[in-house]
Enzyme design. Structure first.
Site, mmCIF file in Angstrom:
data_model
loop_
_atom_site.group_PDB
_atom_site.id
_atom_site.type_symbol
_atom_site.label_atom_id
_atom_site.label_comp_id
_atom_site.label_asym_id
_atom_site.label_seq_id
_atom_site.Cartn_x
_atom_site.Cartn_y
_atom_site.Cartn_z
ATOM 1 N N GLU A 198 0.736 -1.244 -0.180
ATOM 2 C CA GLU A 198 -0.081 -0.110 -0.013
ATOM 3 C C GLU A 198 0.814 1.221 -0.020
ATOM 4 O OE1 GLU A 198 -2.763 -0.673 3.395
ATOM 5 O OE2 GLU A 198 -3.998 -1.685 2.062
ATOM 6 N N LYS A 330 -15.507 -1.891 2.812
ATOM 7 C CA LYS A 330 -14.879 -2.279 1.628
ATOM 8 C C LYS A 330 -15.748 -3.023 0.861
ATOM 9 C CE LYS A 330 -10.401 -3.571 3.777
ATOM 10 N NZ LYS A 330 -9.757 -4.721 4.491
#
Ligand code: PGA
Ligand code: ZN
Length: 412
Positions: A198, A330
């Site tokens: 990330e 999500k």
């Protein structure tokens, strides 16, 4: 506006792995594409991505889009509620394993984009047509471990929350300075460090305390006030190291029972300027979650990711049992845009904070920024300030703040 064509095909995500894209052409000639992300530290209760048997390919998921879903949507009005109803009829399973959640979400998102396009508005404005948009506070990754960084640390993320910033622009300006300073300090620890999935720094730390101190010092050194301006957030991702009823942390070389780990986590949040902790306990260790919530101050954000997996039934249980006070949202844990929105609305109505989140495998797509804004989530978690897959989302939020009438969320 009528859908003229809808095509699913395989593209690559930020880890270089296959993922699903859908392109919709409307009868007026507009073309809209959406791409779906993919997690690495996935929860057991997530909607199921369909992967080809001979590896990571998503060709079967694309085939399902082109042969099963597209014939039902081509020629129909481009409307999200209608499309999601058709998707539920075609795959009534709760985890979308028949067609694949990567197939259903790609279609659902492409329809969302195309519907906004048909109206000549942004996706954020599709969900909130009028009034100032709420730009969420960013929760930004500085150090990575676990499944995102070859287990350089046992825990997955140490992030910062610029809780004292007065605009999104100021928040990102602060955070990028911290990230750059952390990288400079990291280079002194070891000649090369890993850039994690990330965009965070994969530095090896043998204690969580040392890693927290490293980030706290990185904040102070750029002249920012720890606590009043910038605080810490952790994603423990503890399901990753929960085995046979024990929390086993190989890097720090310790094993804990559930109640020992509750105390260990409570001590950690007491001793560092931490205002948010995600997945401090494993996904099915419900009793330990309730125990942790009762032990720590109410002001601490206790965030369920693998615990809830953006699933309505699990959220309802968490609300009833006071397992947490915030939910990570999500879309690909859920599989449909409307249902994801519904989970978020239920959480908001119960007084839970909401953090809309990317996955560790992302694409250059920025729909997440529009959904978070249009849904009035107060926080967004996208990873670090590095990598185009991450900056696409930050840059879209900066764009919205520059061009729209907005206010900046103040969740803390
Ligand atoms: P994942 O990680 O996308 O690999 O699941 C993100 C998170 O745990 O928040
Ligand atoms: Zn997480």
């Amino acid at each position: 506006m009528i859908i003229d064509n809808l095509i699913g095909y395989q593209v690559l995500d930020s880890r270089g792995r296959p993922t699903v894209a859908v392109t919709i052409t409307l009868v007026d000639g507009q073309v809209h594409t959406a791409r779906v992300p993919s997690g690495a530290s996935t929860g057991a209760h997530e909607a199921k991505e369909l992967r080809d048997q001979d590896g990571l390919g998503v060709l079967q998921a694309c085939k399902n889009i082109n042969e099963v879903i597209a014939p039902k949507l081509i020629g129909a009005e481009c409307d999200l509620t209608h499309a999601d109803e058709i998707l539920k009829k075609l795959d009534p399973s709760s985890d979308h394993h028949v067609l694949g959640a990567n197939a259903t979400l790609a279609v659902s998102l492409a329809v969302t984009k195309a519907s906004a396009g048909a109206k000549g508005i942004s996706m954020a404005r599709l969900f909130q047509p009028k009034g100032p948009l709420l730009i969420p506070m960013p929760m930004v990754n500085i150090l990575s471990g676990g499944a995102h960084a070859n287990r350089t640390m046992d825990i997955q993320d140490i992030l910062v929350l610029p809780n004292g910033a007065s605009s999104f622009n100021e928040a990102i300006t602060w955070v990028r300075a911290i990230r750059e300073n952390a990288a400079k300090r990291g280079a002194k620890i070891g000649p090369a460090h890993l850039i994690a999935d990330e965009g965070g720094l994969g530095l090896a730390f043998t204690s969580i305390d040392a890693a927290c101190e490293f980030v706290t010092n990185s904040i102070e050194e750029v002249g920012l006030q720890v606590g009043s301006q910038v605080s810490l957030a952790l994603d423990i991702a503890s399901t990753q190291f929960f085995e046979n009823g024990k929390y086993s942390l190989p890097t720090i070389g310790r094993e804990f029972t559930s109640s020992q780990f509750v105390s260990f986590m409570a001590k950690l949040v007491n001793e560092h300027p931490i205002i948010s902790i995600e997945d401090p306990l494993a996904e099915d260790d419900w009793a330990a979650w309730a125990e942790f919530t009762s032990q720590v101050p109410d002001s601490l954000q206790i965030l369920g990711d693998d615990l809830f997996t953006t699933n309505h039934t699990r959220l309802d249980r968490g609300i009833a049992e006071s397992s947490a006070n915030a939910i990570l949202i999500k879309a690909n844990q859920n599989g449909l845009v409307t249902d994801t929105h519904h989970v978020l609305q239920t959480a908001q109505a119960a007084g839970f904070r909401t953090v809309v989140s990317a996955r560790s495998g992302e694409t250059e797509d920025s729909w997440l920024a529009d959904l978070a804004t249009g849904w009035r989530a107060e926080q967004i978690k996208v990873g670090s300030t590095h990598g185009a897959d991450r900056t696409a989302k930050w840059n879209r939020l900066l764009e919205l703040e520059a061009i729209e009438q907005t206010e900046f969320a103040k969740p803390f």
